[in-house]
Design an enzyme around this catalytic site. Structure first.
Site, PDB file in Angstrom:
ATOM      1  N   ASP A  46       0.810  -1.215   0.000  1.00 23.98           N
ATOM      2  CA  ASP A  46       0.000   0.000   0.000  1.00 23.98           C
ATOM      3  C   ASP A  46       0.847   1.271   0.000  1.00 23.98           C
ATOM      4  O   ASP A  46       0.490   2.265  -0.625  1.00 23.98           O
ATOM      5  CB  ASP A  46      -0.940  -0.004   1.209  1.00 23.98           C
ATOM      6  N   THR A 157      -9.677   3.251   5.935  1.00 24.05           N
ATOM      7  CA  THR A 157      -9.363   1.922   6.469  1.00 24.05           C
ATOM      8  C   THR A 157      -7.915   1.811   6.918  1.00 24.05           C
ATOM      9  O   THR A 157      -7.498   0.747   7.376  1.00 24.05           O
ATOM     10  CB  THR A 157      -9.627   0.833   5.417  1.00 24.05           C
ATOM     11  N   TYR A 159      -4.740   4.316   8.860  1.00 23.67           N
ATOM     12  CA  TYR A 159      -4.466   4.751  10.232  1.00 23.67           C
ATOM     13  C   TYR A 159      -5.741   5.216  10.939  1.00 23.67           C
ATOM     14  O   TYR A 159      -5.934   5.012  12.134  1.00 23.67           O
ATOM     15  CB  TYR A 159      -3.417   5.858  10.212  1.00 23.67           C
TER      16      TYR A 159
END
Length: 257
Positions: A46, A157, A159
């Site tokens: 990510d 979705t 931190y």
């Protein structure tokens, strides 16, 4: 409807697994340098996808990720087969980032953009102290906490969720404001704001309680004020497989243990 594109480029994070995937795919598919491509195939996790989305912002290019990292929430599954067909059938998600404008302790100003979130964190052992104003109206005269996040649906979705913030559907016109370890007001758990609002955060007692501000991976140290708005006109585009769309992933995250 099939997606029309002329060329692809491969980009990989600096891990052995991602580099091996790039070599494998480069041997199978025609490709061009990133600046010449319509679609950038990002191989990694990510964090690397966020870097890629920033790199292609406002270029008209699209990013198609395949997971060669750990979590891979923004990524599609990896396979070397059928890549062109997968890209042709992919769903395009257009993301509008947040704009972060800061003033630091020596008067310097900075500008950065966040696809996931803008975050403010205490820089020392003492909790941060903020005043929060929304569209010119004071909403929190004094918030004492370890940090404060303003998250897009795309970043909700990440931190934000770890800090017990709400998960937002990708198409929701909202920003999640979530405190990290709020001490005062003790019962304040955050707020949902319309995406068009302007949020001004003033750091109270900055000499005693220094604060850093971060827009994704751009950090500004010792800020005294931060303004967050939705960017005007700036966009970046992410492709996801239709049987595992980003909206489906966000929905599924709300029902996991």
């Amino acid at each position: 409807m099939p997606r029309n594109f002329k060329s692809i480029a491969f980009a990989a994070s600096a891990t052995d697994e991602a580099e091996a995937a790039r070599a494998e795919l480069a041997a199978l598919y025609d490709h061009v340098p990133m600046e010449q491509a319509d679609v950038v195939v990002a191989l990694g996790g990510d964090g690397f996808m966020l870097q890629t989305l920033h790199a292609i912002m406002d270029t008209g290019k699209m990013a198609y990720g395949m997971n060669r990292g750990s979590v891979g929430f923004l990524m599609n599954s990896y396979t070397k087969d059928g890549l062109i067909e997968r890209i042709e059938k992919a769903v395009c998600n257009e993301i509008r980032p947040l704009k972060m404008q800061t003033i630091n302790a020596d008067g310097g100003k900075s500008l950065a953009y966040a696809i996931n979130e803008v975050s403010l964190f205490r820089q020392s052992y003492q909790a941060a102290k903020f005043k929060v104003t929304v569209d010119g109206r004071e909403r929190l005269a004094e918030l004492i906490c370890d940090g404060l996040l303003l998250s897009t649906p795309a970043g909700s979705t990440a931190y934000n969720f770890s800090a017990h913030g709400p998960i937002l559907p990708l198409e929701a016109p909202l920003i999640a404001m979530t405190p990290v370890s709020a001490f005062r007001p003790r019962r304040w758990r955050g707020a949902l704001l319309p995406e068009k609002l302007t949020v001004d955060i003033t750091v109270l007692e900055p000499d005693k309680r220094p604060v850093n501000a971060v827009a994704d991976n751009t950090e500004v140290k010792s800020v005294i004020s931060v303004r967050v708005t939705q960017s005007e006109g700036r966009t970046t585009r992410l492709l996801s497989d239709p049987d595992h769309s980003w909206s489906d992933r966000i929905l599924a995250e709300q029902f996991v243990d």
